[in-house]
Design an enzyme around this catalytic site. Structure first.
Site, PDB file in Angstrom:
ATOM      1  N   GLY A   1       0.843  -1.202   0.000  1.00 19.01           N
ATOM      2  CA  GLY A   1       0.000   0.000   0.000  1.00 19.01           C
ATOM      3  C   GLY A   1       0.876   1.249   0.000  1.00 19.01           C
ATOM      4  N   HIS A   2       1.877   1.272   0.909  1.00 21.24           N
ATOM      5  CA  HIS A   2       2.791   2.419   0.953  1.00 21.24           C
ATOM      6  C   HIS A   2       3.544   2.546  -0.379  1.00 21.24           C
ATOM      7  CE1 HIS A   2       2.748   1.354   5.396  1.00 21.24           C
ATOM      8  NE2 HIS A   2       2.428   2.620   5.418  1.00 21.24           N
TER       9      HIS A   2
ATOM     10  N   GLY B   1      -3.075   7.265   1.438  1.00 24.42           N
ATOM     11  CA  GLY B   1      -3.938   6.135   1.088  1.00 24.42           C
ATOM     12  C   GLY B   1      -5.388   6.414   1.482  1.00 24.42           C
TER      13      GLY B   1
ATOM     14  N   SER C   1      -0.100  -1.942   8.328  1.00 22.85           N
ATOM     15  CA  SER C   1       1.063  -2.366   9.118  1.00 22.85           C
ATOM     16  C   SER C   1       0.591  -3.192  10.309  1.00 22.85           C
ATOM     17  CB  SER C   1       1.833  -1.145   9.608  1.00 22.85           C
ATOM     18  OG  SER C   1       2.164  -0.342   8.499  1.00 22.85           O
TER      19      SER C   1
END
Ligand code: PAF
Length: 280
Positions: free
Chosen positions: A36-37, A147, A186
């Site tokens: 995602g990051h 995000g 995370s």
């Protein structure tokens, strides 16, 4: 990739990029990076001439000390990943650099920080807005990328940028999911095995609601009731709500695109997810 720890050094580095007329794309993170990051970083590479990523676990946005202590860290793996993505600068300050003795300023949004996650995490969004404003002032990016999983955070940052006249384009990027549908986070690494399976019911519930909306159901109550039926009995639901995607106001009927958002705890891990209800 250059790693910078000090505020003055970071300010100088970005001033020098600006003097060369290079557009800076900025991706703020708290580390323990996942796909995602990396999707944000890749977008930054497309939109900017130089990409700056920050890794800073911001104590001010944690409403529970235990959550802060348990937040996963993997600095070496993160730097390797950022290097591989071609990031130009990693800004990784210490807590004392960001919040020196005597620090007493905060940025608070009166409306968007209430409701949804704001209700169960008091002070969280003030912590987020304060650190993001400070990072914006240090890095002075042209573009900043966030995000959409943290939908309320993104809405709040857009509002803050507007209210405080930051000359920064805020870009929101779609949620990246694991192959089984779980939104990447995370925090997923802290899920116990059974909780990992139960966590899948969050997205299942959202999809159920989205299907109902697509097939013509317009009652918020009916959509939410059906979605709740999909949730695993072991999860502790914080909220499941349908709201206006721009103002985040609560909706009673859905006659237009709407935000369908959920937050729940699995063991001691808090997860959030959302989907936009759309006709097609
Ligand atoms: O979304 C996050 O990881 C954090 O809230 C952010 C934006 C990096 C601020 O600490």
């Amino acid at each position: 990739m250059k790693t910078i720890n000090g505020i003055d050094d970071m300010m100088q580095a970005s001033a020098s990029l600006r003097s060369e007329k290079l557009r800076i794309a900025f991706v703020p993170t708290m580390g323990f990076l996942h796909e995602g990051h990396l999707s944000l970083v890749r977008e930054g590479k497309k939109r900017g001439d130089k990409v700056v990523v920050s890794i800073f676990i911001n104590p001010m946005q944690f409403d529970e000390q235990a959550d802060l202590q348990a937040y996963p860290v993997s600095f070496k793996r993160d730097t390797d990943r950022l290097e591989a993505e071609g990031v130009d600068i990693l800004f990784a300050p210490q807590i004392s650099e960001i919040y020196p003795e005597g620090f007493q300023t905060s940025v608070a949004l009166s409306r968007l920080s209430k409701g949804l996650c704001g209700d169960s995490r008091p002070g969280h969004f003030t912590g987020v807005a304060t650190i993001v404003a400070k990072l914006f002032n240090i890095i002075r990016p042209d573009i900043a990328i966030f995000g959409e999983k943290d939908y309320q955070q993104l809405a709040l940052i857009r509002q803050m940028v507007h209210d405080l006249s930051f000359a920064i384009d805020i870009v929101g990027m779609p949620i990246v999911r694991e192959a089984d549908g779980l939104a990447m986070s995370s925090r997923n690494s802290r899920l116990k095995k059974g909780d990992r399976t139960a966590a899948l019911s969050l997205y299942r519930a959202l999809k159920k609601g989205a299907d109902m909306f697509r097939s013509g159901e317009r009652s918020v109550e009916a959509v939410i009731r059906a979605a709740k039926g999909e949730l695993d009995s072991s999860i502790a639901l914080d909220y499941i709500e349908i709201r206006d995607p721009l103002t985040l106001e609560i909706l009673k009927t859905v006659n237009k695109d709407a935000l369908f958002a959920i937050a729940a705890k699995l063991g001691d891990v808090r997860l959030i997810d959302n989907i936009i209800l759309q006709e097609n």
